[in-house]
Design a protein around this motif. Structure first.
Motif, PDB file in Angstrom:
ATOM      1  N   CYS A   1      68.222  68.793  99.682  1.00  0.00           N
ATOM      2  CA  CYS A   1      68.890  70.086  99.858  1.00  0.00           C
ATOM      3  C   CYS A   1      70.161  70.096  99.021  1.00  0.00           C
ATOM      4  O   CYS A   1      70.529  69.087  98.401  1.00  0.00           O
ATOM      5  CB  CYS A   1      69.204  70.348 101.334  1.00  0.00           C
ATOM      6  SG  CYS A   1      70.342  69.146 102.057  1.00  0.00           S
TER       7      CYS A   1
ATOM      8  N   GLN B   1      67.041  75.145 110.824  1.00  0.00           N
ATOM      9  CA  GLN B   1      67.218  75.248 109.381  1.00  0.00           C
ATOM     10  C   GLN B   1      65.948  75.794 108.718  1.00  0.00           C
ATOM     11  O   GLN B   1      64.838  75.619 109.218  1.00  0.00           O
ATOM     12  CB  GLN B   1      67.541  73.869 108.783  1.00  0.00           C
ATOM     13  CG  GLN B   1      68.835  73.252 109.278  1.00  0.00           C
ATOM     14  CD  GLN B   1      70.051  74.009 108.797  1.00  0.00           C
ATOM     15  OE1 GLN B   1      70.008  74.729 107.787  1.00  0.00           O
ATOM     16  NE2 GLN B   1      71.164  73.853 109.511  1.00  0.00           N
ATOM     17  N   ARG B   2      66.123  76.464 107.601  1.00  0.00           N
ATOM     18  CA  ARG B   2      64.969  76.988 106.860  1.00  0.00           C
ATOM     19  C   ARG B   2      64.331  75.849 106.061  1.00  0.00           C
ATOM     20  O   ARG B   2      64.985  75.208 105.242  1.00  0.00           O
ATOM     21  CB  ARG B   2      65.400  78.104 105.916  1.00  0.00           C
ATOM     22  CG  ARG B   2      64.246  78.634 105.062  1.00  0.00           C
ATOM     23  CD  ARG B   2      64.716  79.689 104.095  1.00  0.00           C
ATOM     24  NE  ARG B   2      65.123  80.901 104.785  1.00  0.00           N
ATOM     25  CZ  ARG B   2      65.676  81.952 104.173  1.00  0.00           C
ATOM     26  NH1 ARG B   2      65.895  81.917 102.869  1.00  0.00           N
ATOM     27  NH2 ARG B   2      66.017  83.020 104.859  1.00  0.00           N
ATOM     28  N   LEU B   3      63.031  75.618 106.325  1.00  0.00           N
ATOM     29  CA  LEU B   3      62.284  74.573 105.629  1.00  0.00           C
ATOM     30  C   LEU B   3      61.400  75.222 104.566  1.00  0.00           C
ATOM     31  O   LEU B   3      60.633  76.144 104.862  1.00  0.00           O
ATOM     32  CB  LEU B   3      61.430  73.774 106.614  1.00  0.00           C
ATOM     33  CG  LEU B   3      62.184  73.093 107.766  1.00  0.00           C
ATOM     34  CD1 LEU B   3      61.218  72.289 108.628  1.00  0.00           C
ATOM     35  CD2 LEU B   3      63.305  72.201 107.235  1.00  0.00           C
ATOM     36  N   LEU B   4      61.512  74.732 103.352  1.00  0.00           N
ATOM     37  CA  LEU B   4      60.700  75.238 102.252  1.00  0.00           C
ATOM     38  C   LEU B   4      59.388  74.475 102.221  1.00  0.00           C
ATOM     39  O   LEU B   4      59.354  73.257 102.408  1.00  0.00           O
ATOM     40  CB  LEU B   4      61.453  75.079 100.919  1.00  0.00           C
ATOM     41  CG  LEU B   4      62.891  75.601 100.912  1.00  0.00           C
ATOM     42  CD1 LEU B   4      63.501  75.440  99.515  1.00  0.00           C
ATOM     43  CD2 LEU B   4      62.959  77.052 101.364  1.00  0.00           C
ATOM     44  N   ARG B   5      58.292  75.169 101.933  1.00  0.00           N
ATOM     45  CA  ARG B   5      56.968  74.567 102.062  1.00  0.00           C
ATOM     46  C   ARG B   5      56.210  74.585 100.739  1.00  0.00           C
ATOM     47  O   ARG B   5      56.423  75.458  99.895  1.00  0.00           O
ATOM     48  CB  ARG B   5      56.158  75.313 103.121  1.00  0.00           C
ATOM     49  CG  ARG B   5      56.783  75.281 104.524  1.00  0.00           C
ATOM     50  CD  ARG B   5      55.949  76.066 105.513  1.00  0.00           C
ATOM     51  NE  ARG B   5      55.908  77.492 105.176  1.00  0.00           N
ATOM     52  CZ  ARG B   5      54.898  78.322 105.484  1.00  0.00           C
ATOM     53  NH1 ARG B   5      53.844  77.858 106.136  1.00  0.00           N
ATOM     54  NH2 ARG B   5      54.954  79.589 105.155  1.00  0.00           N
TER      55      ARG B   5
ATOM     56  N   PRO C   1      55.483  73.116 110.002  1.00  0.00           N
ATOM     57  CA  PRO C   1      56.146  74.426 110.127  1.00  0.00           C
ATOM     58  C   PRO C   1      55.222  75.557 109.696  1.00  0.00           C
ATOM     59  O   PRO C   1      54.522  75.456 108.686  1.00  0.00           O
ATOM     60  CB  PRO C   1      57.349  74.297 109.192  1.00  0.00           C
ATOM     61  CG  PRO C   1      57.027  73.187 108.260  1.00  0.00           C
ATOM     62  CD  PRO C   1      56.151  72.246 109.023  1.00  0.00           C
TER      63      PRO C   1
ATOM     64  N   GLU D   1      56.480  78.707 109.410  1.00  0.00           N
ATOM     65  CA  GLU D   1      57.326  79.714 108.786  1.00  0.00           C
ATOM     66  C   GLU D   1      58.181  79.073 107.707  1.00  0.00           C
ATOM     67  O   GLU D   1      58.337  77.855 107.639  1.00  0.00           O
ATOM     68  CB  GLU D   1      58.221  80.391 109.841  1.00  0.00           C
ATOM     69  CG  GLU D   1      57.454  81.134 110.922  1.00  0.00           C
ATOM     70  CD  GLU D   1      58.394  81.764 111.930  1.00  0.00           C
ATOM     71  OE1 GLU D   1      59.601  81.432 111.903  1.00  0.00           O
ATOM     72  OE2 GLU D   1      57.931  82.577 112.742  1.00  0.00           O
ATOM     73  N   GLY D   2      58.748  79.920 106.885  1.00  0.00           N
ATOM     74  CA  GLY D   2      59.568  79.456 105.769  1.00  0.00           C
ATOM     75  C   GLY D   2      58.880  79.755 104.451  1.00  0.00           C
ATOM     76  O   GLY D   2      57.644  79.851 104.394  1.00  0.00           O
ATOM     77  N   PRO D   3      59.619  79.939 103.386  1.00  0.00           N
ATOM     78  CA  PRO D   3      59.024  80.274 102.083  1.00  0.00           C
ATOM     79  C   PRO D   3      57.986  79.246 101.654  1.00  0.00           C
ATOM     80  O   PRO D   3      58.193  78.039 101.775  1.00  0.00           O
ATOM     81  CB  PRO D   3      60.233  80.275 101.136  1.00  0.00           C
ATOM     82  CG  PRO D   3      61.420  80.484 102.027  1.00  0.00           C
ATOM     83  CD  PRO D   3      61.088  79.840 103.326  1.00  0.00           C
TER      84      PRO D   3
ATOM     85  N   GLY E   1      67.360  76.535 101.339  1.00  0.00           N
ATOM     86  CA  GLY E   1      66.716  75.800 102.421  1.00  0.00           C
ATOM     87  C   GLY E   1      66.544  74.338 102.059  1.00  0.00           C
ATOM     88  O   GLY E   1      67.120  73.843 101.084  1.00  0.00           O
TER      89      GLY E   1
END
Length: 291
Positions: free
Chosen positions: A167, A184-188, A208, A210-212, A229
């Motif tokens: 990050c 926290q926003r997790l990027l996938r 997860p 959700e998340g971009p 994220g």
């Protein structure tokens, strides 16, 4: 019959004359100083006169050596030019299909050195995250992350990878322990699963939902560097970001994952210059691993 001194002796003579040192010539030619000395002694014996004056670790050319150097250097350059011209007459296109992230962050830096290995190869590069260009015969070699086998294609391992979160430095300041990932926003990414890392970090969390979601790993890392994220990534792709300080590892936990592979199309599998390129790529990837 043409009577010539041995070519390795002439090359050693030119390198020593240019550098003024047998040691420097040995380092340049990947030989020992004694091998350089032996070759030059043999050349002097063949000519019947000395070419150097020895001064401990340094050498200087005799008058005869200076005159000889002019002719030898010109002859070696003519040989180099003629040989390179002939090799280029057999120029061969090698079509590469590469996922954008590994192409930009690793491969293009490696390809800059390949003309020294084989100047006949002309690379044609395209980007893709699927194997379709290889199965359709539109590419000879692809670089992909995953787990073989891939039906109809030969896969050669370049390096195994570990995965870990990264990050921005500002976001890392708010993450003292893995549990701080809550909220926290997790990027996938489709090829990088978070759940094994959660398990290694003793977090009772599933994958997860959700998340971009990014198809392109480089775009995901750029988003993480911008503070969008936390991304899960692999060492090979994260290395330039970590070195620049635009991304940091908030935790030391890493988990073994899949690997990068050179994947070869059916039509290219029998071509010797393709096999040579793949072996070269494997050597470069091993060198990257040991950095």
């Amino acid at each position: 019959m043409i009577r010539l001194p041995p070519l390795p002796a002439l090359v050693a003579f030119e390198a020593a004359a240019r550098s003024g040192s047998f040691l420097a010539a040995a380092e340049e030619l990947h030989l020992t100083p004694s091998a350089i000395s032996h070759r030059i002694h043999a050349l002097e014996d063949w000519l019947g006169l000395p070419l150097f004056e020895r001064h401990n670790r340094l050498v200087t050319l005799t008058a005869a050596g200076q005159d000889y150097l002019v002719e030898v250097r010109a002859a070696l350059r003519r040989l180099e030019t003629a040989s390179t011209r002939l090799r280029r007459l057999e120029a061969r296109p090698l079509r590469l299909s590469v996922a954008p992230a590994i192409g930009a962050k690793w491969l293009v830096g490696q390809l800059a050195d390949y003309p020294q290995e084989d100047p006949r190869i002309d690379f044609v590069l395209s980007t893709s995250t699927s194997l379709a260009p290889l199965t359709a015969g539109e590419a000879d070699v692809g670089l992909r992350y995953g787990d073989p086998p891939w039906p109809g294609l030969e896969a050669y391992e370049l390096r195994r990878e570990t995965v870990f979160p990264v990050c921005s430095p500002a976001l890392a300041d708010r993450l003292a322990r893995p549990a701080d990932l809550d909220g926290q926003r997790l990027l996938r990414h489709p090829l990088l699963a978070w759940s094994p890392w959660f398990a290694a970090a003793d977090l009772a969390r599933g994958e997860p939902a959700e998340g971009p979601l990014f198809e392109d790993s480089m775009m995901m890392l750029e988003a993480a560097a911008a503070g969008a994220g936390i991304a899960l990534t692999v060492s090979l792709l994260a290395k330039p970001y970590l070195a620049a300080g635009t991304l940091v590892k908030p935790f030391d936990i890493e988990v073994a994952d899949k690997g990068f592979y050179a994947v070869v199309s059916p039509a290219a599998q029998t071509l010797p210059w393709v096999r040579h390129f793949v072996r070269w790529l494997q050597a470069r990837a091993r060198a990257t691993t040991s950095d």
